[in-house]
Design a protein around this motif. Structure first.
Motif, mmCIF file in Angstrom:
data_model
loop_
_atom_site.group_PDB
_atom_site.id
_atom_site.type_symbol
_atom_site.label_atom_id
_atom_site.label_comp_id
_atom_site.label_asym_id
_atom_site.label_seq_id
_atom_site.Cartn_x
_atom_site.Cartn_y
_atom_site.Cartn_z
ATOM 1 N N ALA A 1 -52.455 71.675 77.092
ATOM 2 C CA ALA A 1 -52.661 72.895 76.654
ATOM 3 C C ALA A 1 -52.636 73.015 75.138
ATOM 4 C CB ALA A 1 -51.488 73.744 77.228
ATOM 5 N N GLU A 2 -51.642 72.493 74.551
ATOM 6 C CA GLU A 2 -51.537 72.297 73.081
ATOM 7 C C GLU A 2 -52.769 71.775 72.413
ATOM 8 O OE1 GLU A 2 -47.357 71.714 71.703
ATOM 9 O OE2 GLU A 2 -47.504 70.961 73.703
ATOM 10 N N ALA B 1 -47.625 77.581 73.954
ATOM 11 C CA ALA B 1 -47.671 76.344 75.060
ATOM 12 C C ALA B 1 -46.551 75.459 74.601
ATOM 13 C CB ALA B 1 -48.955 75.869 75.094
ATOM 14 N N SER C 1 -43.434 76.787 76.317
ATOM 15 C CA SER C 1 -43.431 77.365 77.424
ATOM 16 C C SER C 1 -42.478 76.423 78.740
ATOM 17 C CB SER C 1 -44.987 77.383 77.982
ATOM 18 O OG SER C 1 -44.915 77.908 79.270
ATOM 19 N N TYR D 1 -43.228 77.005 81.673
ATOM 20 C CA TYR D 1 -44.244 76.631 82.881
ATOM 21 C C TYR D 1 -44.687 75.236 82.780
ATOM 22 C CZ TYR D 1 -44.017 81.857 82.935
ATOM 23 O OH TYR D 1 -43.615 83.253 83.124
ATOM 24 N N ASP E 1 -47.203 72.044 83.078
ATOM 25 C CA ASP E 1 -48.389 71.835 82.185
ATOM 26 C C ASP E 1 -49.769 72.313 82.840
ATOM 27 O OD1 ASP E 1 -47.059 70.480 80.359
ATOM 28 O OD2 ASP E 1 -47.384 68.379 81.167
ATOM 29 N N ASN F 1 -50.030 76.105 82.214
ATOM 30 C CA ASN F 1 -50.247 76.394 80.714
ATOM 31 C C ASN F 1 -51.506 75.864 80.460
ATOM 32 O OD1 ASN F 1 -47.699 77.230 80.240
ATOM 33 N ND2 ASN F 1 -46.915 75.099 79.605
ATOM 34 N N THR F 2 -52.025 74.965 80.982
ATOM 35 C CA THR F 2 -53.435 74.377 80.739
ATOM 36 C C THR F 2 -54.744 75.361 81.494
ATOM 37 O OG1 THR F 2 -52.851 72.063 80.532
ATOM 38 C CG2 THR F 2 -55.095 72.563 81.019
ATOM 39 N N LEU G 1 -48.827 82.372 78.797
ATOM 40 C CA LEU G 1 -48.409 81.257 77.560
ATOM 41 C C LEU G 1 -47.166 81.862 76.904
ATOM 42 C CD1 LEU G 1 -51.545 79.831 76.510
ATOM 43 C CD2 LEU G 1 -49.772 78.649 77.836
ATOM 44 N N GLY H 1 -44.141 82.386 78.999
ATOM 45 C CA GLY H 1 -43.548 80.944 79.302
ATOM 46 C C GLY H 1 -42.600 80.760 78.049
#
Length: 148
Positions: free
Chosen positions: A4-5, A63, A66, A68, A70, A73-74, A138, A141
């Protein structure tokens, strides 16, 4: 760094470069216009690209904190970033075609074609759900992560 990042950082770069390049386009339009003005959607494409680039960085920051998983988040990042990109793309298309000064004005024009209202409004509803929903996931989270 999570997927996500990485996606957020990549999108921030793409949106930022799009903003810089549409800025050149905007300047060229202004320099060659008798009124020294760019078409509305050239201006909107330029400004929105720059704003979305920083929004993408903010989502990446969220993210990173977060709580949550992966994949959640993704999915949230892809949802928001995808519609950021689609919005910018729509603005660029209207800027190239110079077919409207308001994409939500009826009849909904795309070049010489008319789009059905349900398509335009359906897209806008999907955009709101994806951008607000992805950003909420995001951001919430991240808040849960920093306040635990």
């Amino acid at each position: 760094m999570s997927l996500a990042e990485k996606l957020c950082l990549t999108a921030a770069f793409i949106f930022f470069m799009t903003g810089l390049l549409t800025g050149i386009w905007k300047y060229w339009c202004m320099a060659t216009s008798p009124k020294a003005a760019a078409p509305r959607y050239v201006d909107i494409a330029h400004r929105s690209s720059l704003m979305y680039s920083f929004a993408a960085l903010l989502l990446g920051w969220f993210a990173s904190y977060s709580v949550y998983t992966d994949w959640v988040n993704t999915l949230a990042a892809v949802s928001a970033l995808g519609f950021f990109g689609l919005a910018i793309g729509t603005y660029i298309i209207h800027g190239i075609l110079r077919d409207t000064s308001n994409q939500l004005r009826k009849p909904h024009k795309l070049g010489q074609s008319t789009l059905p209202g349900w398509l335009v409004h359906g897209f806008m509803i999907a955009l709101v759900v994806a951008e607000v929903g992805g950003s909420f996931v995001l951001g919430s989270g991240a808040l849960l992560g920093v306040w635990q």
